[in-house]
Design an enzyme around this catalytic site. Structure first.
Site, PDB file in Angstrom:
ATOM      1  CB  SER A   1      -0.857  -0.006   1.271  1.00  0.00           C
ATOM      2  OG  SER A   1      -1.476   1.247   1.483  1.00  0.00           O
TER       3      SER A   1
ATOM      4  CE1 TYR B   1      -4.480  -1.995   4.988  1.00  0.00           C
ATOM      5  CE2 TYR B   1      -3.306   0.039   4.516  1.00  0.00           C
ATOM      6  CZ  TYR B   1      -4.017  -1.068   4.080  1.00  0.00           C
ATOM      7  OH  TYR B   1      -4.251  -1.246   2.737  1.00  0.00           O
TER       8      TYR B   1
HETATM    9  P1  NAD Z   1     -11.529  -6.224   0.075  1.00  0.00           P
HETATM   10  O1  NAD Z   1     -12.068  -6.123   1.451  1.00  0.00           O
HETATM   11  O2  NAD Z   1     -12.388  -5.862  -1.090  1.00  0.00           O
HETATM   12  O3  NAD Z   1     -10.965  -7.691  -0.194  1.00  0.00           O
HETATM   13  C1  NAD Z   1     -10.179  -8.361   0.767  1.00  0.00           C
HETATM   14  C2  NAD Z   1     -10.087  -9.826   0.396  1.00  0.00           C
HETATM   15  O4  NAD Z   1      -9.287 -10.504   1.389  1.00  0.00           O
HETATM   16  C3  NAD Z   1     -11.434 -10.544   0.374  1.00  0.00           C
HETATM   17  O5  NAD Z   1     -11.441 -11.505  -0.662  1.00  0.00           O
HETATM   18  C4  NAD Z   1     -11.476 -11.240   1.741  1.00  0.00           C
HETATM   19  O6  NAD Z   1     -12.322 -12.376   1.780  1.00  0.00           O
HETATM   20  C5  NAD Z   1     -10.012 -11.621   1.869  1.00  0.00           C
HETATM   21  N1  NAD Z   1      -9.601 -11.924   3.246  1.00  0.00           N
HETATM   22  C6  NAD Z   1      -9.759 -11.166   4.361  1.00  0.00           C
HETATM   23  N2  NAD Z   1      -9.247 -11.810   5.431  1.00  0.00           N
HETATM   24  C7  NAD Z   1      -8.740 -12.985   4.972  1.00  0.00           C
HETATM   25  C8  NAD Z   1      -8.088 -14.074   5.587  1.00  0.00           C
HETATM   26  N3  NAD Z   1      -7.831 -14.104   6.910  1.00  0.00           N
HETATM   27  N4  NAD Z   1      -7.706 -15.132   4.810  1.00  0.00           N
HETATM   28  C9  NAD Z   1      -7.969 -15.131   3.477  1.00  0.00           C
HETATM   29  N5  NAD Z   1      -8.585 -14.123   2.842  1.00  0.00           N
HETATM   30  C10 NAD Z   1      -8.965 -13.060   3.585  1.00  0.00           C
HETATM   31  O7  NAD Z   1     -10.195  -5.331   0.100  1.00  0.00           O
HETATM   32  P2  NAD Z   1      -9.293  -4.680  -1.059  1.00  0.00           P
HETATM   33  O8  NAD Z   1      -9.445  -3.217  -0.975  1.00  0.00           O
HETATM   34  O9  NAD Z   1      -9.497  -5.373  -2.344  1.00  0.00           O
HETATM   35  O10 NAD Z   1      -7.840  -5.010  -0.483  1.00  0.00           O
HETATM   36  C11 NAD Z   1      -6.992  -6.004  -1.005  1.00  0.00           C
HETATM   37  C12 NAD Z   1      -5.556  -5.683  -0.611  1.00  0.00           C
HETATM   38  O11 NAD Z   1      -5.188  -4.438  -1.174  1.00  0.00           O
HETATM   39  C13 NAD Z   1      -5.329  -5.560   0.892  1.00  0.00           C
HETATM   40  O12 NAD Z   1      -4.085  -6.123   1.234  1.00  0.00           O
HETATM   41  C14 NAD Z   1      -5.317  -4.058   1.108  1.00  0.00           C
HETATM   42  O13 NAD Z   1      -4.589  -3.704   2.236  1.00  0.00           O
HETATM   43  C15 NAD Z   1      -4.645  -3.612  -0.162  1.00  0.00           C
HETATM   44  N6  NAD Z   1      -4.872  -2.206  -0.504  1.00  0.00           N
HETATM   45  C16 NAD Z   1      -6.126  -1.733  -0.758  1.00  0.00           C
HETATM   46  C17 NAD Z   1      -6.273  -0.401  -1.096  1.00  0.00           C
HETATM   47  C18 NAD Z   1      -7.607   0.194  -1.427  1.00  0.00           C
HETATM   48  O14 NAD Z   1      -7.683   1.420  -1.611  1.00  0.00           O
HETATM   49  N7  NAD Z   1      -8.650  -0.590  -1.544  1.00  0.00           N
HETATM   50  C19 NAD Z   1      -5.162   0.443  -1.146  1.00  0.00           C
HETATM   51  C20 NAD Z   1      -3.917  -0.074  -0.868  1.00  0.00           C
HETATM   52  C21 NAD Z   1      -3.771  -1.404  -0.555  1.00  0.00           C
END
Ligand code: NAD
Length: 260
Positions: A142, A155
């Protein structure tokens, strides 16, 4: 471009992971998808990817915070496809609160899922990648792996850890055909971010539309969300031969957030 390769994408039942799974499948990779959610919806996603892209897709319900689950997920990839060529560690959660009020239970969960889960998966996958002399590890960090923001202590700690851990793996695997990099997204409009937007709207008594605009304005100079597909395309590039010498990097995809 990725025909004949096999990939594990953690957290691919939603958001960024789902976008990455679609892009890798569109380029010919067989997949292990993973994450939580409604069983029928997950099966529809699995079958849909197979039908749309003509690849094979299996599902692992592994909880990435549990080392035995993670090893079983990697083993499922090996038993299904004969190799684990690409490992995308994407599963992650968020919780926002000030340091003083941050519950220890949320701290532990974020470190377990966002940081330790990636360590377990890399540890399980590396012997297979080393035996094959090929591997692509793509960790979803991130912008918060590079800089801080208020109310995100666990985080930010976990994501900085991911960037550091990926450098160590890159150094330990240099010259072996394996690379390890971190993609550092800015705001991507997923359920994880939607929760933060709705909390902001409720807290400030403004509409969800206004909160969305404010959230982007505050951090992301482009004023536009990154899309899951854009993250997926970068992951596919990092998995390609063209990226064989890119290792140990942390690449922002953030509309200028970290340029400030
Ligand atoms: P999201 O909530 O849409 O998806 C998260 C996914 O992780 C889901 O499929 C969920 O079922 C799965 N998950 C959660 N806990 C789990 C576990 N213990 N074991 C297995 N699977 C698990 O979130 P997102 O926004 O798509 O985030 C995905 C990644 O991207 C994360 O690592 C997040 O930190 C990172 N990220 C997101 C953003 C953003 O703006 N959305 C920005 C930077 C980084």
């Amino acid at each position: 471009m990725l025909k004949g390769l096999s990939a594990v994408v953690t957290g691919s039942t939603s958001g960024i992971g789902l976008g990455i799974a679609n892009v890798l499948a569109s380029k010919g990779a067989n997949l292990v998808i993973n994450g939580f959610g409604d069983a029928a919806a997950i099966e529809a996603e699995r079958a849909g990817l197979e039908a749309k892209y003509g690849v094979r897709v299996v599902y692992s319900g592994a909880d990435v915070s549990k080392p035995d689950d993670v090893k079983a997920m990697v083993d499922l990839c090996i038993s299904s496809f004969g190799a684990i060529d690409i490992l995308v560690n994407n599963a992650g959660i968020q919780h926002t609160q000030s340091v003083e009020d941050f519950p220890a239970e949320r701290w532990n969960a974020i470190i377990a899922i966002n940081l330790s889960g990636i360590f377990y998966a890399m540890q399980a996958a590396l012997p297979h990648m080393k035996a094959k002399g090929f591997g692509r590890i793509i960790n979803i960090g991130s912008v918060h792996g590079l800089i801080g923001s208020v109310h995100k202590v666990a985080y930010v700690a976990a994501k900085h850890g991911v960037v550091g851990m990926s450098k160590v793996v890159a150094l330990e695997t240099a010259g072996t055909g394996i690379t390890c990099n971190t993609i550092c997204p800015g705001w991507v409009h997923t359920p994880l971010v939607q929760k933060q937007i709705e909390a902001m709207a409720a807290q400030q008594g403004i509409s969800v539309e206004d909160a969305t605009e404010k959230l982007l304005l505050a951090k992301q100079p482009s004023q536009q969300f990154v899309t899951p597909e854009q993250i997926g395309e970068l992951a596919a590039f990092l998995a390609s031969d063209a990226a064989a010498q890119i290792t140990g990097t942390a690449i922002p995809v953030d509309g200028g957030w970290t340029a400030q």
